[in-house]
Design a protein around this motif. Structure first.
Motif, mmCIF file in Angstrom:
data_model
loop_
_atom_site.group_PDB
_atom_site.id
_atom_site.type_symbol
_atom_site.label_atom_id
_atom_site.label_comp_id
_atom_site.label_asym_id
_atom_site.label_seq_id
_atom_site.Cartn_x
_atom_site.Cartn_y
_atom_site.Cartn_z
ATOM 1 N N VAL A 98 -56.986 -29.151 14.780
ATOM 2 C CA VAL A 98 -57.262 -28.343 13.577
ATOM 3 C C VAL A 98 -56.354 -27.115 13.529
ATOM 4 O O VAL A 98 -55.774 -26.786 12.475
ATOM 5 C CB VAL A 98 -58.748 -27.939 13.551
ATOM 6 C CG1 VAL A 98 -58.992 -26.898 12.462
ATOM 7 C CG2 VAL A 98 -59.624 -29.156 13.308
ATOM 8 N N ILE A 99 -56.187 -26.444 14.666
ATOM 9 C CA ILE A 99 -55.312 -25.261 14.691
ATOM 10 C C ILE A 99 -53.873 -25.641 14.368
ATOM 11 O O ILE A 99 -53.188 -24.964 13.575
ATOM 12 C CB ILE A 99 -55.406 -24.578 16.064
ATOM 13 C CG1 ILE A 99 -56.811 -23.992 16.271
ATOM 14 C CG2 ILE A 99 -54.359 -23.481 16.186
ATOM 15 C CD1 ILE A 99 -57.022 -23.404 17.648
ATOM 16 N N SER A 100 -53.400 -26.739 14.953
ATOM 17 C CA SER A 100 -52.018 -27.157 14.701
ATOM 18 C C SER A 100 -51.819 -27.590 13.253
ATOM 19 O O SER A 100 -50.796 -27.266 12.636
ATOM 20 C CB SER A 100 -51.656 -28.311 15.644
ATOM 21 O OG SER A 100 -51.721 -27.898 16.987
ATOM 22 N N ALA A 101 -52.780 -28.327 12.699
ATOM 23 C CA ALA A 101 -52.640 -28.784 11.314
ATOM 24 C C ALA A 101 -52.592 -27.600 10.350
ATOM 25 O O ALA A 101 -51.752 -27.566 9.427
ATOM 26 C CB ALA A 101 -53.798 -29.716 10.957
ATOM 27 N N VAL A 102 -53.477 -26.620 10.537
ATOM 28 C CA VAL A 102 -53.476 -25.442 9.657
ATOM 29 C C VAL A 102 -52.166 -24.670 9.798
ATOM 30 O O VAL A 102 -51.574 -24.198 8.807
ATOM 31 C CB VAL A 102 -54.690 -24.550 9.970
ATOM 32 C CG1 VAL A 102 -54.604 -23.234 9.203
ATOM 33 C CG2 VAL A 102 -55.982 -25.267 9.625
ATOM 34 N N THR A 103 -51.673 -24.544 11.034
ATOM 35 C CA THR A 103 -50.424 -23.807 11.259
ATOM 36 C C THR A 103 -49.244 -24.509 10.608
ATOM 37 O O THR A 103 -48.393 -23.871 9.961
ATOM 38 C CB THR A 103 -50.187 -23.658 12.769
ATOM 39 O OG1 THR A 103 -51.296 -22.997 13.373
ATOM 40 C CG2 THR A 103 -48.925 -22.848 13.025
ATOM 41 N N PHE A 104 -49.153 -25.824 10.743
ATOM 42 C CA PHE A 104 -48.047 -26.568 10.147
ATOM 43 C C PHE A 104 -48.073 -26.497 8.617
ATOM 44 O O PHE A 104 -47.028 -26.340 7.973
ATOM 45 C CB PHE A 104 -48.090 -28.029 10.601
ATOM 46 C CG PHE A 104 -47.524 -28.249 11.974
ATOM 47 C CD1 PHE A 104 -46.297 -27.705 12.333
ATOM 48 C CD2 PHE A 104 -48.211 -29.014 12.906
ATOM 49 C CE1 PHE A 104 -45.771 -27.916 13.597
ATOM 50 C CE2 PHE A 104 -47.694 -29.225 14.166
ATOM 51 C CZ PHE A 104 -46.481 -28.679 14.523
ATOM 52 N N ILE A 105 -49.251 -26.614 8.041
ATOM 53 C CA ILE A 105 -49.354 -26.551 6.573
ATOM 54 C C ILE A 105 -48.936 -25.171 6.064
ATOM 55 O O ILE A 105 -48.185 -25.033 5.086
ATOM 56 C CB ILE A 105 -50.780 -26.901 6.130
ATOM 57 C CG1 ILE A 105 -51.086 -28.377 6.424
ATOM 58 C CG2 ILE A 105 -50.967 -26.623 4.641
ATOM 59 C CD1 ILE A 105 -52.519 -28.767 6.167
ATOM 60 N N PHE A 106 -49.412 -24.136 6.743
ATOM 61 C CA PHE A 106 -49.062 -22.771 6.329
ATOM 62 C C PHE A 106 -47.563 -22.521 6.488
ATOM 63 O O PHE A 106 -46.902 -21.974 5.584
ATOM 64 C CB PHE A 106 -49.861 -21.773 7.162
ATOM 65 C CG PHE A 106 -49.466 -20.339 6.955
ATOM 66 C CD1 PHE A 106 -49.822 -19.658 5.801
ATOM 67 C CD2 PHE A 106 -48.715 -19.670 7.916
ATOM 68 C CE1 PHE A 106 -49.444 -18.344 5.605
ATOM 69 C CE2 PHE A 106 -48.336 -18.357 7.734
ATOM 70 C CZ PHE A 106 -48.701 -17.689 6.579
ATOM 71 N N ALA A 107 -47.008 -22.925 7.623
ATOM 72 C CA ALA A 107 -45.582 -22.690 7.871
ATOM 73 C C ALA A 107 -44.714 -23.484 6.895
ATOM 74 O O ALA A 107 -43.693 -22.981 6.410
ATOM 75 C CB ALA A 107 -45.235 -23.061 9.310
ATOM 76 N N VAL A 230 -44.468 -22.304 14.744
ATOM 77 C CA VAL A 230 -44.366 -23.761 14.638
ATOM 78 C C VAL A 230 -44.214 -24.388 16.021
ATOM 79 O O VAL A 230 -44.791 -25.440 16.316
ATOM 80 C CB VAL A 230 -43.191 -24.133 13.718
ATOM 81 C CG1 VAL A 230 -42.940 -25.635 13.742
ATOM 82 C CG2 VAL A 230 -43.463 -23.672 12.299
ATOM 83 N N VAL A 231 -43.443 -23.752 16.878
ATOM 84 C CA VAL A 231 -43.291 -24.248 18.252
ATOM 85 C C VAL A 231 -44.639 -24.236 18.979
ATOM 86 O O VAL A 231 -44.986 -25.182 19.697
ATOM 87 C CB VAL A 231 -42.247 -23.413 19.012
ATOM 88 C CG1 VAL A 231 -42.165 -23.840 20.466
ATOM 89 C CG2 VAL A 231 -40.885 -23.540 18.351
ATOM 90 N N GLN A 232 -45.398 -23.174 18.784
ATOM 91 C CA GLN A 232 -46.717 -23.091 19.415
ATOM 92 C C GLN A 232 -47.657 -24.181 18.903
ATOM 93 O O GLN A 232 -48.414 -24.783 19.672
ATOM 94 C CB GLN A 232 -47.320 -21.712 19.153
ATOM 95 C CG GLN A 232 -48.704 -21.503 19.750
ATOM 96 C CD GLN A 232 -48.680 -21.601 21.265
ATOM 97 O OE1 GLN A 232 -47.819 -21.009 21.910
ATOM 98 N NE2 GLN A 232 -49.618 -22.331 21.835
#
Length: 267
Positions: A98-107, A230-232
């Motif tokens: 969930v954290i990665s998906a939200v971060t990728f969408i925002f970025a 994005v790397v994180q």
């Protein structure tokens, strides 16, 4: 004539007196019965009645213990290990995915808005293809892990499950889950290589003085803090697949106990 009159008068009186005596006797016997019913039971009688009710209606804990005792000890232990492994794997994957998906969408949205060219063409989308595949595979792994939790409950519901059957079911869970996570690890590693290569190219362009222009067309050539985010997020996906794979490999020790390998070929 007088005797006849006396007899006619005395007969109803005698009948009425007899009815009153019978009614009084019935009332007294009824009072005795009620008094005996209301009288408290002795301690021994109370203990016998409580013990009889306890034997007729077993408690829920007794029923649960009896259902657990009907299962094979190895099958029961395998169910507990599968539940613990699935619980740790499921929650870890859900949080990280969930954290990665939200971060990728925002970025992705921010980068597309800042790097939109004059013709409306952007080069941000290819950067998120491989991480997106990793998120999809992580979601598949989450669903499969949930199925493993249901399988653990099935071991306890079915009392006729043999250790060999439980070992075969665990092998299937491990095989499918490991395949999904290995593919997810592979795509996430490729995504990490692509993202890091892009960041290295940006840093080299900034070092030699390129990438500084007017307008939003050249902003994408500059190294931004959002690139590190994005790397994180991609690292979180790698961790998600690794945790799931480690939990599945931990279950292999239970498979060896349920169905030990044959030693006839080694003799």
């Amino acid at each position: 004539m007088g005797k006849v009159i006396i007899n006619q008068v005395a007969a109803p009186l005698i009948i009425a007196l007899a009815a009153g005596v019978v009614a009084a006797f019935q009332q007294s016997s009824r009072n005795v019965v009620i008094a005996r019913a209301n009288r408290p039971l002795p301690p021994l009688a109370v203990f016998r009645s409580v013990h009889k009710q306890h034997q007729q209606q077993p408690t829920q804990s007794t029923a649960l213990f009896s259902s657990q005792s009907d299962n094979d000890p190895l099958v029961y232990r395998a169910s507990k290990n599968l539940t613990a492994s699935a619980w740790l794997s499921w929650w870890s994957q859900v949080i990280l995915t969930v954290i990665s998906a939200v971060t990728f969408i925002f970025a992705r949205n921010v980068m597309e808005a800042s790097s939109m060219g004059p013709m409306g063409i952007t080069k941000v989308a290819p950067k998120f293809v491989l991480p997106g595949v990793g998120i999809v595979l992580s979601t598949m792994s989450i669903i499969w892990t949930w199925g493993g939790r249901r399988l653990a409950k099935r071991f306890l519901r079915r009392t006729n499950t043999t250790p060999v059957e439980a070992a075969n079911l665990l092998r299937r869970v491990i095989k499918v889950g490991a395949t999904i996570n290995l593919i997810g690890l592979f795509t996430s590693v490729l995504g990490a290589q692509f993202i890091i290569g892009t960041l290295v190219a940006k840093s080299m362009q900034n070092a030699v003085g390129f990438g500084v222009g007017i307008g939003g067309g050249m902003v994408s050539a500059q190294l931004q803090p959002l690139d590190l985010l994005v790397v994180q997020a991609n690292t979180n996906m790698l961790t998600s697949h690794f945790v799931s794979l480690a939990c599945l490999l931990w279950l292999t020790r239970m498979v060896d106990k349920l169905d030990p390998p044959s030693t006839e070929d080694d003799l």
